[in-house]
Design an enzyme around this catalytic site. Structure first.
Site, short mmCIF file in Angstrom:
data_model
loop_
_atom_site.label_atom_id
_atom_site.label_comp_id
_atom_site.label_asym_id
_atom_site.label_seq_id
_atom_site.Cartn_x
_atom_site.Cartn_y
_atom_site.Cartn_z
N GLY A 227 0.77 -1.24 0.00
CA GLY A 227 0.00 0.00 0.00
C GLY A 227 0.80 1.28 0.00
N GLU A 265 3.91 -6.80 1.72
CA GLU A 265 3.58 -7.15 0.33
C GLU A 265 3.55 -5.90 -0.53
OE1 GLU A 265 0.38 -10.71 1.46
OE2 GLU A 265 -0.34 -8.72 0.92
N LEU A 266 4.67 -5.23 -0.68
CA LEU A 266 4.66 -4.02 -1.49
C LEU A 266 4.65 -4.36 -2.98
CD1 LEU A 266 7.23 -1.72 0.35
CD2 LEU A 266 4.73 -1.59 0.42
N GLY A 267 3.94 -3.56 -3.74
CA GLY A 267 3.93 -3.71 -5.19
C GLY A 267 4.36 -2.40 -5.83
N ARG A 304 -5.20 3.28 -15.97
CA ARG A 304 -5.29 3.98 -14.67
C ARG A 304 -5.94 5.37 -14.76
NH1 ARG A 304 -2.00 5.28 -11.44
NH2 ARG A 304 -3.05 4.45 -9.63
N TYR A 308 -9.36 5.42 -12.63
CA TYR A 308 -9.29 6.06 -11.30
C TYR A 308 -9.09 7.57 -11.39
CZ TYR A 308 -7.59 1.27 -10.37
OH TYR A 308 -7.41 -0.09 -10.31
N CYS A 334 -12.49 4.29 -28.52
CA CYS A 334 -13.79 4.96 -28.66
C CYS A 334 -14.48 5.17 -27.32
CB CYS A 334 -14.68 4.14 -29.58
SG CYS A 334 -13.91 3.97 -31.17
N GLU A 335 -13.85 5.89 -26.44
CA GLU A 335 -14.40 6.21 -25.13
C GLU A 335 -13.88 7.59 -24.75
OE1 GLU A 335 -15.83 4.02 -22.57
OE2 GLU A 335 -15.69 2.12 -23.67
N TYR A 363 0.72 -1.59 -12.20
CA TYR A 363 -0.68 -1.61 -12.61
C TYR A 363 -0.89 -0.99 -13.99
CZ TYR A 363 -0.99 -2.73 -7.69
OH TYR A 363 -0.80 -3.31 -6.46
N1 LLP Z 1 -1.46 -7.12 -0.84
C1 LLP Z 1 -2.76 -7.21 -1.14
C2 LLP Z 1 -3.59 -8.17 -0.44
C3 LLP Z 1 -3.31 -6.37 -2.13
O1 LLP Z 1 -4.61 -6.45 -2.40
C4 LLP Z 1 -2.49 -5.43 -2.80
C5 LLP Z 1 -3.03 -4.56 -3.84
C6 LLP Z 1 -1.12 -5.39 -2.47
C7 LLP Z 1 -0.64 -6.24 -1.47
C8 LLP Z 1 -0.15 -4.45 -3.14
O2 LLP Z 1 -0.48 -3.13 -2.95
P1 LLP Z 1 0.53 -1.96 -3.39
O3 LLP Z 1 1.79 -2.04 -2.53
O4 LLP Z 1 0.86 -2.14 -4.81
O5 LLP Z 1 -0.24 -0.72 -3.13
N2 LLP Z 1 -5.01 -1.21 -9.70
C9 LLP Z 1 -4.88 -0.22 -8.65
C10 LLP Z 1 -4.23 -0.78 -7.42
C11 LLP Z 1 -4.96 -1.97 -6.84
C12 LLP Z 1 -4.25 -2.59 -5.65
C13 LLP Z 1 -4.88 -3.88 -5.26
N3 LLP Z 1 -4.25 -4.55 -4.18
C14 LLP Z 1 -4.12 0.98 -9.21
O6 LLP Z 1 -3.77 0.98 -10.38
O7 LLP Z 1 -3.92 1.97 -8.50
#
Ligand code: LLP
Length: 387
Positions: A227, A265-267, A304, A308, A334-335, A363
């Site tokens: 997050g 769990e960073l993404g 994105r 959003y 076409c949007e 993402y």
């Molecule tokens: N762990 C869980 C259980 C999650 O659901 C998520 C993201 C993460 C970790 C990783 O979160 P991060 O560190 O990347 O914030 N598509 C959206 C973001 C959706 C995130 C969903 N869950 C966007 O483009 O902003």
């Protein structure tokens, strides 16, 4: 390669494409490890942000595990070479075949989101004569103060175990020979820039930890999800997110006991800034009230902004003048929502100019679609630059 050489190389490529700068990724990972290692924390990279093999290889080289939310992601993680024991599998709707696949491959942990799901995992594990490690995803009811589509830790959200089911869940865990309770899991949302939300998470997690202590269930693993947000306005200056303060909050406010390990769990924070989406201007169209820069990439490649109203910094890589012209930068789909940015200040822009939509490493590729039957997505990385 210097930026100028890189742009020259971009100009020779067919557009649109994603470009991942693996050198930037390595810089982020180095900074991340530096902060995380002080506390001995563990990372399970959230594959959902970017599941490109080259990217995953970097994560594996750093000894990270993988956070997966589908059978497809578990498969990708295993194919890329993650240690199965470091793979965690979350998600509110795991299908039977996905659960079986994960059991067969003896992944590290199921992050379970309902009693109903736990019952199915137990049944399938029994049938297959396997033991499943279980972490319970709990809903801490913390407001992450982010876009409502990516807030996950509120009572109204679909995620996490219903607290009214906790007693029956624990009863099943204690009784079952095929389930091993390992820990608890949280995730409150994504693109969180107000770090106080993580402090609130810690305080709520402490209450849960006390509850488990009172119920004599040993929590070995605490997983606080991902997050951490990034700075979309300053992709160069803020390549490295505020990892130092992020981890310090958990160190300061989470009451862990001896023998309890902390997992993340960073993404986005890891992969967003290494990526850019490169697209070419097809037409400069004079509208009645504004000018449009119509580019050859669209929401089918990078959704994105449309989904959003997300901000991504937009740059014209072909012109060096002052940004004294304003354009709505739009794609060919076409949007009306197929808009990367409205009234974006750019130098005078022409047909053929290259446009970069920055901070697109997270993402982006993974959320692309074939809408309007768009061609296959093209990905280039800094490894390809030499070819
Ligand atoms: N762990 C869980 C259980 C999650 O659901 C998520 C993201 C993460 C970790 C990783 O979160 P991060 O560190 O990347 O914030 N598509 C959206 C973001 C959706 C995130 C969903 N869950 C966007 O483009 O902003």
């Amino acid at each position: 390669m210097t930026r100028n050489e890189q742009i020259k190389w971009f100009k020779e490529q067919e557009t649109p494409f994603y470009f991942y700068d693996l050198e930037k990724l390595r810089m982020v990972l180095k900074a991340l490890d530096h902060e995380m290692d002080q506390y001995g924390y563990h990372m399970h990279y959230a594959l959902k942000a970017n599941a490109n093999f080259k990217v995953l290889t970097e994560m594996i080289d750093h000894g990270y595990g993988a956070d997966c939310v589908s059978g497809g992601e578990v498969k990708r993680a295993l194919e890329a070479g993650f240690d199965p024991q470091k793979v965690v599998f979350a998600g509110v709707g795991k299908s039977d075949s996905e659960i079986k696949y994960a059991l067969e491959n003896e992944i590290g942990c199921f992050n379970v989101e309902s009693l109903e799901e736990l019952e199915v995992i137990e049944e399938l594990a029994k049938e297959m004569n396997k033991t499943a490690n279980i972490a319970l995803r709990l809903n801490p009811d913390v407001d992450a103060k982010t876009h409502h589509y990516i807030t996950t830790g509120l009572n109204e959200n679909k995620f996490g175990l219903n607290p009214n089911d906790l007693d029956s869940t624990l009863a099943l865990l204690k009784k079952s020979k095929n389930l091993t309770f390992k820990g608890i899991h949280f995730h409150i949302g994504s693109q969180i820039t107000e770090l106080s939300a993580f402090k609130h998470l810690c305080l709520k997690a402490n209450d849960f930890l006390q509850w488990f202590r009172d119920h004599k269930l040993k929590v070995e693993w605490v997983n606080v999800g991902g997050g951490l947000g990034i700075d979309y306005e300053n992709p160069d200056e803020k390549l490295i997110p505020d990892f130092a303060n992020f981890f310090r909050i958990f160190h300061q406010f989470l009451n862990l006991e001896n023998g309890q390990s902390l997992h993340f769990e960073l993404g986005r924070a890891i992969v967003a800034q290494m990526g850019e989406f490169i697209t070419r201007v097809l037409y400069i169209k004079k509208g009645i009230s504004r000018s449009f820069a119509i580019v050859d990439g669209g929401m089918s490649e990078l959704i994105r902004p449309a989904l959003y109203q997300a901000f991504h910094k937009i740059e014209n890589l072909s012109q060096k003048g002052d940004p004294d012209h304003k354009y709505d930068v739009v794609g060919p789909i076409c949007e009306t929502s197929d808009t990367f940015g409205k009234q974006v200040s750019l130098p005078k822009t022409k047909r053929g100019d290259l446009i970069s939509v920055r901070s697109s490493g997270a993402y982006g590729e993974v959320m692309a679609s074939q809408y309007n039957l768009r061609g296959p997505l093209k990905i280039l990385t800094s490894d390809d630059e030499m070819d």
